[in-house]
Design a protein around this motif. Structure first.
Motif, short mmCIF file in Angstrom:
data_model
loop_
_atom_site.label_atom_id
_atom_site.label_comp_id
_atom_site.label_asym_id
_atom_site.label_seq_id
_atom_site.Cartn_x
_atom_site.Cartn_y
_atom_site.Cartn_z
N ALA A 1 0.72 3.95 -2.80
CA ALA A 1 0.05 5.34 -2.79
C ALA A 1 1.21 6.28 -3.30
O ALA A 1 0.41 7.51 -3.66
CB ALA A 1 -0.35 5.41 -1.30
N CYS B 1 -4.86 2.71 -4.41
CA CYS B 1 -5.49 1.94 -3.52
C CYS B 1 -4.89 0.34 -3.77
O CYS B 1 -5.04 0.17 -5.00
CB CYS B 1 -6.68 1.82 -2.91
N CYS C 1 -8.22 -2.39 0.01
CA CYS C 1 -9.94 -2.36 -0.51
C CYS C 1 -10.01 -3.94 -0.69
O CYS C 1 -9.40 -4.56 -1.45
CB CYS C 1 -10.18 -1.66 -1.77
N GLY D 1 -6.62 3.11 1.21
CA GLY D 1 -6.09 2.03 1.90
C GLY D 1 -6.55 0.83 1.15
O GLY D 1 -7.05 0.65 0.28
N PRO E 1 -5.10 8.09 -0.85
CA PRO E 1 -5.88 6.65 -0.77
C PRO E 1 -6.35 6.22 0.62
O PRO E 1 -5.80 6.52 1.36
CB PRO E 1 -4.72 5.69 -1.30
N ALA F 1 -9.96 2.10 -7.62
CA ALA F 1 -8.91 1.58 -6.76
C ALA F 1 -7.43 1.75 -6.93
O ALA F 1 -6.68 2.41 -6.44
CB ALA F 1 -9.01 0.28 -6.18
N GLN G 1 0.99 -1.16 -0.14
CA GLN G 1 0.01 -0.05 0.22
C GLN G 1 0.88 1.31 -0.08
O GLN G 1 0.68 2.17 -0.94
CB GLN G 1 -0.99 -0.06 1.31
#
Length: 308
Positions: free
Chosen positions: A65, A175, A150, A148, A146, A170, A61
């Motif tokens: 991001a 994400c 998903c 985070g 973002p 996403a 992540q």
């Protein structure tokens, strides 16, 4: 005999950029609904497999991001181009595992691919804001980040479009993802993962968990505190359960739940257009659509002519 288009699709779980068997070694059957014939078997994930998928998404992540919006945009655009180039293979794959007519499957490829093209353009247009505070002495700066990792849960009736519709935004927003497709139609999602990998999506950004034990796999992920967004398309009953499971950790949710759609024909309607529209509303995708008409009301003055 398994067709090449089925044979060439990976049959394992996709976790952390790699293909792997389920921890238990179990597999689930993917059947052709037109004939009842087994097309193939794919990995049947356990709760431990689901947890590994979430851990991979969490690990990826921060770097994802921080990836430049233009890079995210170009990955989605390359994936769009690959989907369009493979329209015939993807359409046949959907028809084999889901059962829709080939013409409708081709239309879904075009429709589903557009989500990637659209969000490839939106990735570089994620806006914030700068304004003066009400007291006039300060300025307020708004930035968007973002949310985070998903969790995306898709149904069987539009296996490509429901995947791209959820994965596209996403990826654009930065994400990471755990996708749980319907067990009836996992092949299209697995093929989509292979396409995104080819398009340059980094390891761990997209993880796919196919399973027949959705409650056992999903609930621990929602209660575990690592998933920050849930997107679900499916029944109202399951949606209620998922919302309850999201409550303790206050997970943001987007729900597209089963409808209760009437079709109404008034006395001033163009009957030829009304009949054609009714057939589309009721029979599109063999009637397996969230907005399919489940009852039809026709004004009494034209009911006989409409029915005839």
């Amino acid at each position: 005999m398994t067709t090449p288009v089925v044979r060439d699709v990976p049959k394992q779980l996709f976790i952390g950029g790699g293909w792997r068997d389920a921890e238990s070694g179990r597999t689930l059957s993917v059947d052709n609904p037109a004939t009842g014939e087994e097309l193939c078997r794919v990995a049947d994930a356990t709760p431990a497999d689901g947890q590994r998928a979430v851990e991979a998404a969490v690990a990826a992540q921060a770097a994802w991001a921080a990836t430049a919006p233009r890079v995210r945009s170009e990955i989605l655009r390359r994936a769009y181009d690959l989907i369009i180039a493979r329209t015939e293979d993807l359409a046949l794959l959907m028809t084999l595992e889901m059962g829709k007519p080939l013409a409708e499957a081709r239309a879904e490829v075009a429709y589903g691919a557009e989500f990637f093209r659209w969000f490839s353009e939106e990735a570089v247009r994620i806006e914030g804001g700068l304004t003066t505070a009400p007291d006039g002495r300060n300025r307020l700066l708004v930035t968007r980040q973002p949310v985070g990792p998903c969790l995306l849960i898709t149904p069987w009736n539009f296996p490509l479009a429901m995947g791209t519709r959820k994965i596209g935004p996403a990826i654009a927003a930065g994400c990471t993802i755990v996708l749980k497709p319907a067990p009836q139609t996992p092949l299209t999602s697995l093929a989509l993962a292979a396409i995104l990998t080819e398009a340059g999506l980094p390891d761990g950004v997209l993880n796919i968990v196919t399973t027949t034990d959705a409650p056992g796999v999903i609930e621990p992920l929602l209660r575990g505190g690592q998933i920050r967004k849930l997107s679900f398309t499916g029944s109202t009953g399951v949606g209620r359960i998922l919302l309850a499971q999201c409550a303790d950790t206050v997970i943001r949710t987007s729900m597209e739940l089963g409808g209760n759609a009437p079709l109404i024909v008034f006395d001033d309607a163009d009957l030829e257009v009304a009949v054609e529209g009714t057939m589309v509303a009721k029979m599109r995708n063999m009637g397996e659509s969230c907005c399919a008409a489940n009852r039809i009301y026709v004004h009494t003055s034209i009911a006989q002519e409409f029915a005839g």
